[in-house]
Design a protein around this motif. Structure first.
Motif, PDB file in Angstrom:
ATOM      1  N   SER A 284     114.907  91.167  20.563  1.00  0.00           N
ATOM      2  CA  SER A 284     115.316  90.682  21.890  1.00  0.00           C
ATOM      3  C   SER A 284     115.050  89.193  22.073  1.00  0.00           C
ATOM      4  CB  SER A 284     114.579  91.470  22.981  1.00  0.00           C
ATOM      5  OG  SER A 284     113.166  91.336  22.822  1.00  0.00           O
ATOM      6  N   LYS A 285     114.014  88.666  21.413  1.00  0.00           N
ATOM      7  CA  LYS A 285     113.667  87.247  21.537  1.00  0.00           C
ATOM      8  C   LYS A 285     113.366  86.676  20.154  1.00  0.00           C
ATOM      9  CE  LYS A 285     111.757  87.629  26.216  1.00  0.00           C
ATOM     10  NZ  LYS A 285     110.586  87.377  27.096  1.00  0.00           N
ATOM     11  N   ASP A 286     113.535  85.377  20.048  1.00  0.00           N
ATOM     12  CA  ASP A 286     113.247  84.714  18.783  1.00  0.00           C
ATOM     13  C   ASP A 286     111.791  84.292  18.730  1.00  0.00           C
ATOM     14  OD1 ASP A 286     113.195  82.694  20.614  1.00  0.00           O
ATOM     15  OD2 ASP A 286     114.814  81.509  19.720  1.00  0.00           O
TER      16      ASP A 286
ATOM     17  N   LYS B  60     112.791  82.551  23.248  1.00  0.00           N
ATOM     18  CA  LYS B  60     114.097  82.503  23.898  1.00  0.00           C
ATOM     19  C   LYS B  60     114.859  83.797  23.627  1.00  0.00           C
ATOM     20  CE  LYS B  60     114.533  77.470  23.518  1.00  0.00           C
ATOM     21  NZ  LYS B  60     115.380  76.345  23.023  1.00  0.00           N
ATOM     22  N   GLU B  61     115.711  84.149  24.583  1.00  0.00           N
ATOM     23  CA  GLU B  61     116.519  85.348  24.426  1.00  0.00           C
ATOM     24  C   GLU B  61     117.618  85.136  23.392  1.00  0.00           C
ATOM     25  OE1 GLU B  61     118.036  86.650  28.122  1.00  0.00           O
ATOM     26  OE2 GLU B  61     116.046  87.076  28.997  1.00  0.00           O
TER      27      GLU B  61
END
Length: 616
Positions: free
Chosen positions: A97-99, A103-104
């Protein structure tokens, strides 16, 4: 009864059809591959597949034809897609879902990258372009265009597009898909490691010390596996990806900041505004040392801040203010000694506009050499008072291009180029590519010199006796002797000897080299003592009891062996064939003509030479 001319015509037509059938059945590869030097130009055109141009598609066609001539790129795509199929779709179906920065992530885009959508579409397109058709064939690039439109989510415009921009988008997309696949494999391995570690901790009934020892052992083992896999991925990485480093040196204090590598898939070189230039001049202008003024050096800025704080410290009167300034001075001095690029966070430095401006020397170095070097010669001339213009300078380029310094140097070989005809805003693109046999249609093991089907000649070839002369009893005895020598040496025996070997000579020896030397000495003695006439194959009168085999047989055997060895050692010279492709129009050209296309050359494609490989 039919007329005589009609009968002659019918006979000639039948004979021609029979000859064509014989050539077709006995030499099919000759006609299909077009490797015959005596074949006509029209027949050799059948070996290249063209592309339709329904609506200003020359910028797409030239990019695809140029990529089709890059063998390393096609090998990479075959290996990468085969690896994804072997590992299974579940490895590339997981999307976080996020890095790493929080961030998304666009899940749909990342899923497309992990699945290698453009890589698979490009491979299918290049496979069609590298077929070996038996007739003239032209295909369409619409299938690949649809893949690009689905991957980027936008239609591809057909109005006078730049081939360099399209190739940049495609190459960067392939690079992103490669790294997305590597990250997906890494996440899948990490998830499996966490699952195994959790099962080990649940099933283990030992005490805390034993559990900790088992966990450390499992972690070290898993870490070694990850490092080995990551090393393999680095060695067989994306062939278009390279890295450069920009190094800066302050001319005042001599400080050199840490260089940060920058990856690239295409090297953009400016063409000088002269009537003629060379590719080396373009490289020199890009990698030369550049002097820049009014630069803010990190070390000089900290030195200036230290001077300001020391001056404030001498003027300070209160003990509290002096203690704060002394703390700031010590932190600045520590930053100067450790890392001037990381100033202390809790110390307020003077504004950068008050820091001294320095002169620096800046130059770019090649950090990582790509397997495929794509060079874009920028011919755009920007004038603020008029529209953009095209630089019409002639740029000469070599077939073999050395890149790098004297210590770290790579040699690249020209594989193709793109030519642009016209002005800066309109024109036509053409492709010139070298013909080669690439995967999956090539056979890298065809010329292997090992195995049961080796094409390498034996050091001592077996002689061939004349079929018109029957072997005598002496010849039979000599053949048995040579057979025994062949069993000792592991190689077939050679021609005549001067006398029958004794029991001691024919006994098996434990030293293969001594047996080989003795056999070689007997063969040399026989050849030196045998008189020959001026005409080969016609022996002089020699007593029958002096030689064990008839002289004609020995001479014929020796001549046949020499002819056979020379025939096997003769290597077929590879045919260096080039094709000039303009959509569906294909024309054969020579290397001299290719190197003479200096005025319209726009992009160059070089492949790295590796030791032990031929350039055919």
């Amino acid at each position: 009864m039919p007329d005589k001319p009609l009968t002659v015509f019918t006979y000639a037509a039948s004979a021609s059809l029979a000859a064509i059938a014989l050539v077709y059945f006995f030499h099919p590869a000759y006609l299909i591959d077009g490797d015959g030097t005596s074949s006509s130009a029209s027949s050799r055109k059948k070996g290249i597949v063209g592309l339709y141009n329904p609506a200003n598609d020359c910028f797409i066609n030239c990019v695809l034809q140029s990529l089709a001539g890059l063998g390393d790129l096609r090998v990479y795509m075959i290996r990468e897609l085969h690896r994804r199929r072997l590992e299974g779709s579940e490895v590339y179906a997981s999307v976080p879902s996020k890095d790493s920065t929080g961030k998304e992530i666009n899940a749909q885009k990342l899923l497309s990258l992990q699945n290698g959508e453009v890589t698979e579409g490009l491979k299918d397109m290049l496979d069609k372009l590298n077929e070996k058709p038996i007739y003239r064939k032209t295909i369409s690039a619409n299938a690949f265009i649809r893949v690009l439109e689905h991957a980027f989510g936008t239609p591809v415009a057909k109005t006078q597009q730049d081939a360099q921009e399209l190739l940049q988008f495609v190459a960067e997309r392939l690079q992103e898909e490669y790294h997305a696949g590597c990250q997906a494999r890494h996440r899948f391995r990490e998830a499996n490691i966490q699952q195994v570690r959790a099962q080990e901790s649940e099933e283990s009934g030992a005490d805390q010390g034993d559990e900790h020892t088992a966990s450390v052992g499992l972690q070290s083992y898993v870490g070694s596996v990850i490092k080995s896999v990551a090393k393999g991925e680095t060695e067989d990485g994306f062939p278009l990806e390279g890295q450069t480093e920009s190094r800066v040196e302050c001319k005042f204090c001599g400080f050199i900041p840490k260089a940060k590598p920058t990856s690239f898939v295409m090297l953009n070189l400016m063409v000088p505004q002269t009537s003629s230039s060379t590719l080396n001049d373009c490289f020199d202008s890009h990698f030369k040392t550049e002097i820049i003024d009014d630069y803010n050096c990190d070390k000089c800025r900290l030195t200036h801040a230290l001077e300001v704080y020391q001056k404030r410290l001498t003027e300070a009167k209160g003990s509290e203010g002096k203690a704060k300034l002394e703390k700031g001075v010590s932190k600045i001095q520590h930053a100067l000694e450790e890392d001037p690029e990381r100033p202390p966070e809790d110390v307020t430095l003077p504004e950068s506009r008050f820091a001294p401006k320095r002169r620096i020397a800046r130059h770019i170095e090649m950090k990582q050499f790509p397997k495929i070097l794509i060079i874009h010669l920028s011919r755009s001339i920007f004038d603020p008072y008029s529209t953009s213009m095209k630089n019409l300078a002639k740029v000469t380029f070599p077939e073999r291009l050395p890149v790098g310094g004297l210590v770290n140097r790579r040699i690249y070989r020209l594989s193709g180029l793109i030519i642009h005809k016209g002005t800066h805003n309109s024109g036509h693109y053409e492709t010139v590519r070298r013909q080669g046999s690439y995967a999956p249609y090539s056979n890298p093991n065809a010329s292997s010199a090992s195995g049961p089907f080796s094409r390498k000649a034996s050091a001592n070839p077996t002689p061939r006796s004349s079929p018109s002369i029957r072997p005598t009893s002496a010849e039979s005895a000599l053949k048995e002797t040579f057979d025994s020598a062949s069993d000792i040496n592991g190689q077939p025996g050679t021609s005549s000897s001067s006398s029958l070997p004794s029991a001691t000579d024919s006994a098996p020896s434990t030293d293969p080299s001594s047996a080989s030397d003795a056999l070689e000495g007997r063969r040399n003695d026989a050849e030196e003592s045998m008189p020959l006439s001026s005409e080969i194959g016609t022996p002089t009168s020699v007593p029958a009891d002096k030689y064990l085999s008839p002289p004609s047989t020995a001479i014929h055997s020796r001549t046949s062996s020499l002819v056979e060895v020379s025939r096997l050692k003769r290597k077929k010279k590879p045919i260096d064939r080039w094709w000039r492709i303009s959509d569906d129009k294909i024309k054969e050209c020579k290397l001299s003509e290719v190197l003479g296309m200096t005025k319209g050359v726009y992009m160059l494609f070089y492949e790295m030479e590796r030791s032990g490989t031929d350039g055919g």
